[in-house]
Scaffold this motif. Structure first.
Motif, mmCIF file in Angstrom:
data_model
loop_
_atom_site.group_PDB
_atom_site.id
_atom_site.type_symbol
_atom_site.label_atom_id
_atom_site.label_comp_id
_atom_site.label_asym_id
_atom_site.label_seq_id
_atom_site.Cartn_x
_atom_site.Cartn_y
_atom_site.Cartn_z
ATOM 1 N N ASP A 161 37.462 15.040 -6.726
ATOM 2 C CA ASP A 161 37.557 16.221 -5.868
ATOM 3 C C ASP A 161 36.431 16.386 -4.869
ATOM 4 O OD1 ASP A 161 39.884 16.947 -7.013
ATOM 5 O OD2 ASP A 161 39.135 18.657 -8.118
ATOM 6 N N GLY A 162 35.492 15.461 -4.813
ATOM 7 C CA GLY A 162 34.366 15.635 -3.898
ATOM 8 C C GLY A 162 34.831 15.850 -2.462
ATOM 9 N N ILE A 163 34.362 16.929 -1.835
ATOM 10 C CA ILE A 163 34.797 17.250 -0.476
ATOM 11 C C ILE A 163 33.996 16.419 0.521
ATOM 12 C CG2 ILE A 163 34.794 19.027 1.321
ATOM 13 C CD1 ILE A 163 35.608 21.038 -0.702
ATOM 14 N N LEU A 164 34.692 15.659 1.323
ATOM 15 C CA LEU A 164 34.099 14.928 2.431
ATOM 16 C C LEU A 164 34.740 15.428 3.713
ATOM 17 C CD1 LEU A 164 34.223 11.324 0.911
ATOM 18 C CD2 LEU A 164 32.286 12.880 0.954
ATOM 19 N N ASP A 165 34.016 15.308 4.808
ATOM 20 C CA ASP A 165 34.552 15.790 6.075
ATOM 21 C C ASP A 165 35.926 15.205 6.361
ATOM 22 O OD1 ASP A 165 32.197 17.087 6.267
ATOM 23 O OD2 ASP A 165 31.383 15.905 7.913
ATOM 24 N N SER A 166 36.095 13.931 6.085
ATOM 25 C CA SER A 166 37.348 13.252 6.423
ATOM 26 C C SER A 166 38.498 13.664 5.518
ATOM 27 C CB SER A 166 37.153 11.735 6.351
ATOM 28 O OG SER A 166 36.760 11.351 5.042
ATOM 29 N N ARG A 167 38.184 14.269 4.354
ATOM 30 C CA ARG A 167 39.241 14.632 3.402
ATOM 31 C C ARG A 167 39.606 16.109 3.463
ATOM 32 N NH1 ARG A 167 37.187 12.569 -2.232
ATOM 33 N NH2 ARG A 167 39.038 13.718 -2.886
#
Length: 220
Positions: free
Chosen positions: A147-153
């Protein structure tokens, strides 16, 4: 009905679904509600505002919100029975941090700013009024990878839909969601963590906030 951003229901749903390891830390204004709405109830009494919480731990929680690193001189008089946040994480086996921001609440900002730029914590969920961080270690790694939020996701359409469904007045909840995105963008402004990559990331989150604000204006 009820407002899903005034109460930490979205955060409780995430905890129920993912069942993170270790203890959960959340500030005073959401701790008893978060404990109540999780099923089964999470093991949080040591770090909450329940009646079982001793006064020195109540003070500890307040200090973590105001000064997580223990740098402010006017708070030094409390330091004989409290510890900085990083030491408290080890002492109390804190693996998850939930910061809940019902509209207008600002007091958790120092801790949010610390976690946002820390290499030890990863933002795994952002809702209409909350942030959830997982400690970057062996026990937290599965959730971080999932679930780690990355800009691209990050999907701004999905986030806006989630906000609009969180309150009986959708435009009001969208406005709150935009505030959350702005708060995250502001948290990425750290004098010790600058550089081009951080600047690009912050601009992307500001663009997301503007898009959600526009939906709230169009709806109102």
């Amino acid at each position: 009905g009820c407002s899903r951003f005034m109460l930490p229901l979205e955060a409780a749903d995430w905890i129920d679904k993912h069942k993170p390891a270790g203890h959960i830390y959340t500030p005073f204004d959401s701790s008893s509600n978060l404990m109540y709405f999780t099923h089964p109830h999470q093991d949080m009494p040591r770090l909450s505002n329940t009646w079982a919480c001793p006064p020195y731990l109540m003070t500890q929680c307040l200090l973590w919100e105001l000064d997580p690193d223990g740098n402010k001189e006017f708070l030094f008089r409390f330091r004989e029975f409290t510890v900085p946040f990083d030491e408290g994480v080890r002492k109390h086996d804190i693996q998850t941090v939930v910061l809940h921001y019902p509209f207008g609440v600002r007091q958790h900002t120092p801790l949010l700013n610390k976690l946002a730029v820390s290499a030890e914590w990863v933002l795994v969920d952002m809702g209409p009024s909350h942030f959830i961080f997982i400690h970057r270690n062996d026990r937290g790694l599965p959730l971080i990878l999932q679930d780690g939020i990355l800009d691209s996701r990050f999907n701004v359409d999905d986030f806006a839909a989630r906000c609009a469904a969180a309150d009986p007045v959708p435009w009001y909840a969208l406005n709150q969601g935009a505030e959350i995105l702005m708060k995250w963008a502001d948290a990425l402004q750290d004098p010790h963590n600058g550089g081009e990559e951080i600047s690009r990331s912050r601009l992307a989150w500001l663009d997301h906030a503007a898009a959600v604000y526009k939906r709230a204006l169009d709806m109102n």
